[in-house]
Design an enzyme around this catalytic site. Structure first.
Site, PDB file in Angstrom:
ATOM      1  N   ARG A   1       0.914  -1.492  -0.261  1.00 40.11           N
ATOM      2  CA  ARG A   1       0.093   0.102  -0.019  1.00 40.11           C
ATOM      3  C   ARG A   1       1.321   1.487  -0.344  1.00 40.11           C
ATOM      4  O   ARG A   1       2.359   1.092   0.668  1.00 40.11           O
ATOM      5  CB  ARG A   1      -0.909   0.156   1.887  1.00 40.11           C
ATOM      6  CG  ARG A   1      -1.752  -0.851   1.165  1.00 40.11           C
ATOM      7  CD  ARG A   1      -2.228  -1.599   0.786  1.00 40.11           C
ATOM      8  NE  ARG A   1      -3.461  -1.019   0.078  1.00 40.11           N
ATOM      9  CZ  ARG A   1      -4.817  -1.082  -1.097  1.00 40.11           C
ATOM     10  NH1 ARG A   1      -4.156  -1.859  -1.874  1.00 40.11           N
ATOM     11  NH2 ARG A   1      -5.228  -0.277  -1.735  1.00 40.11           N
TER      12      ARG A   1
ATOM     13  N   GLU B   1      -2.007   8.532  -6.248  1.00 39.76           N
ATOM     14  CA  GLU B   1      -2.868   7.707  -7.149  1.00 39.76           C
ATOM     15  C   GLU B   1      -3.442   8.162  -7.913  1.00 39.76           C
ATOM     16  O   GLU B   1      -4.749   9.014  -7.518  1.00 39.76           O
ATOM     17  CB  GLU B   1      -3.435   5.913  -6.767  1.00 39.76           C
ATOM     18  CG  GLU B   1      -1.203   4.899  -6.230  1.00 39.76           C
ATOM     19  CD  GLU B   1      -1.775   3.797  -6.113  1.00 39.76           C
ATOM     20  OE1 GLU B   1      -2.858   3.205  -6.771  1.00 39.76           O
ATOM     21  OE2 GLU B   1      -1.106   3.109  -5.450  1.00 39.76           O
TER      22      GLU B   1
ATOM     23  N   HIS C   1       0.411   0.335 -10.552  1.00 39.09           N
ATOM     24  CA  HIS C   1      -0.456  -0.547  -9.268  1.00 39.09           C
ATOM     25  C   HIS C   1      -0.809  -1.469  -9.903  1.00 39.09           C
ATOM     26  O   HIS C   1      -2.397  -1.928 -10.336  1.00 39.09           O
ATOM     27  CB  HIS C   1      -2.238   0.102  -8.869  1.00 39.09           C
ATOM     28  CG  HIS C   1      -2.218  -0.187  -7.392  1.00 39.09           C
ATOM     29  ND1 HIS C   1      -2.768   0.530  -6.065  1.00 39.09           N
ATOM     30  CD2 HIS C   1      -2.353  -1.572  -6.921  1.00 39.09           C
ATOM     31  CE1 HIS C   1      -2.915  -0.440  -5.452  1.00 39.09           C
ATOM     32  NE2 HIS C   1      -3.250  -1.863  -5.723  1.00 39.09           N
TER      33      HIS C   1
END
Length: 529
Positions: free
Chosen positions: A231, A260, A279
């Site tokens: 994370r 993000e 990601h």
């Protein structure tokens, strides 16, 4: 029941939901927040990935909503607190992308040791820079893994296959588990000092935010390599950037970021010794299919069977656990309902004690069932096993749970005591009887009774004088109330006694008024289980 699939999950998952009887499936990918608010008005479940935000506003707009299913691990896009308040189960799929994320982590580790991405870009630019791209070997190096859950464990296996020594920091890792996985359990400071490579696999919480900051990086070996496919925010990006510039960190690999998408002007993009991916942790064909089918099955189980798996805001209950815990859940709910009806309106705490086989089981679900039973007549349809602890806390009621090994007269026994503001206890005891495990009330306020925990009960405390059973029976008969069974109890002859009467129908106003006004009856409570 209506299910909104708000983000694109695997076609197999959607097909599975459509195959289930009684389900209506609505696919609405790429909906705006305003459209989502309209779509959720009559849905019972929402399936999302990471795009759709299930906010408090969305939850408030969905009065029928029972479950939010996240096809993936993180639930950052779901307001879990608001969902819990409203009794909505929030589930994720923690195992579906385990291998995909572990493999991506190791791809980053390998790319950091041997600068393959940079070398490939150089080759495509027409250069032949053999000397520029010298790397290091993984063999006999030390990998520090922060967080030894499913993904951390899979990374450890791969590191060991490369001949790496693995040290691990996880405050919840049992020594026996560390030994079985052939890793050395260490403190965080020891891991930072020993490791040549470090990878993090922790959730983002208040405790883990910026776990790797300037101070942590200063404790590392000079030239350490650092990876995060968990994370964003566990590694402080500003501290990492400075360490990459100074050479304290020789290289890094990041799949997740504090914000993000990563900003176009982020300095991370310009550093040659860091590899970045957008990601991609769960982005494999196999993982996407797995989490899509998994969340579809979990949603179906909740709506059609009441089976809860991988919930993030309540204990999970699978079919095997329900089979074992079912009788306890029923008994607990009835004890909670009973103790609420014989207690004052305001209490300070609920004290729950377990004896017997249940102390070896996960009693969390039973505790929630007791709490729900207590709140059933207070909060009505608003309460369920998800939000019961929150609602009790909002009322200022503390819950204390004890598992006891002391000797009792029953193989199974549960005590629920409501403590009022003056410290007085109002208690009930219950057990399970026979092969069918029928619930029984066996104690009320310190008196031994025995009555089936079902239907309608009159709980009476009266003076212990001859003729009281007859008087109560006559009064009930005269007002058309039939007695199913009765239990009598007293502590001292001639003082007060308890009479628990199970009746076939609810006493009317006339019978209740007479019972409460009777000079020999100190307490008269009608209880509906």
């Amino acid at each position: 029941m209506k299910i909104l699939v708000a983000d694109k999950i695997s076609a197999k998952g959607v097909a599975y939901l459509r195959e289930q009887p009684g389900f209506e499936v609505v696919e609405a990918y790429g909906s705006s927040p305003e459209q989502v608010l309209e779509l959720v008005k009559d849905v019972h479940a929402i399936a999302v990935r990471s795009e759709t935000k299930v906010t408090r506003e969305v939850l408030e707009a969905a009065p029928e909503l029972k479950v939010v299913g996240r096809a993936g691990v993180g639930v950052d896009n779901v307001d879990v607190e608001a969902a819990t308040e409203r009794g909505v189960v929030v589930m994720n799929t923690p195992s579906g992308n385990t291998i995909a994320t572990a493999e991506l982590t190791f791809a980053h580790i390998l790319s950091g040791a041997r600068p393959v991405p940079q070398a490939a870009a150089s080759m495509k630019a027409g250069r032949w820079d053999r000397k520029v791209f010298a790397g290091v070997e993984l063999f006999r190096k030390t990998l520090g893994i922060i967080g030894m859950g499913r993904i951390g464990g899979e990374v450890a296996k791969r590191a060991q296959a490369f001949g790496m020594q693995v040290v691990a920091y996880d405050p919840y890792l049992a020594p026996s588990r560390a030994k079985a996985m052939q890793v050395e359990a260490v403190t965080l400071d020891e891991l930072l000092e020993k490791s040549d490579f470090i990878t993090v696999h922790m959730p983002l919480t208040d405790d883990t935010k910026y776990m790797i900051d300037e101070a942590a990086l200063a404790k590392c070996k000079s030239g350490v390599r650092l990876y995060n496919c968990a994370r964003g925010g566990i590694i402080k990006e500003s501290a990492l950037i400075e360490a990459l510039k100074s050479g304290q960190v020789a290289g890094a690999g990041l799949d997740v970021f504090e914000e993000e998408p990563l900003a176009n002007d982020s300095e991370l993009r310009s550093l040659s010794n860091v590899n970045l991916t957008p990601h991609l942790g769960a982005s494999t064909v196999e993982a996407q299919a797995a989490v899509g089918v998994e969340i579809a099955e979990q949603i179906s189980d909740v709506l059609s069977k009441g089976i809860i798996r991988n919930a993030v805001n309540m204990p999970s209950i699978d079919s095997a656990a329900i089979k074992v815990l079912g009788p306890y859940l029923d008994l607990g709910s009835k004890l909670g309902t009973l103790v609420q009806q014989i207690s004052p309106n305001q209490i300070s705490s609920l004290r729950i004690t377990y004896w017997g086989k249940i102390i070896d089981l996960d009693a969390n679900a039973v505790t929630r069932s007791i709490q729900r039973g207590y709140l059933r007549r207070i909060s009505g349809d608003e309460v369920n096993e998800v939000n019961a602890p929150y609602l009790l806390k909002r009322l200022g009621v503390e819950v204390e749970v004890t598992k006891s090994n002391s000797d009792v007269d029953y193989t199974e026994l549960i005590s629920v005591a409501a403590i009022d503001g003056e410290g007085k206890s109002h208690s009930v005891l219950g057990t399970l009887i026979g092969k069918a495990q029928q619930p029984r009330i066996v104690g009320i306020n310190g008196r031994e009774v025995e009555v089936a925990a079902e239907g309608k009960l009159l709980v009476l405390e009266n003076l212990d004088q001859p003729g009281m059973v007859g008087e109560v029976g006559t009064l009930l008969g005269r007002t058309g109330v039939n007695i199913a069974d009765m239990s009598l109890s007293r502590l001292v002859q001639g003082e007060t006694a308890y009479m628990v009467v199970r009746v076939d129908s609810e006493p009317g106003d006339e019978a209740r008024t007479e019972l409460k006004a009777h000079p020999k009856i100190k307490l008269a409570k009608f209880v509906q289980l």
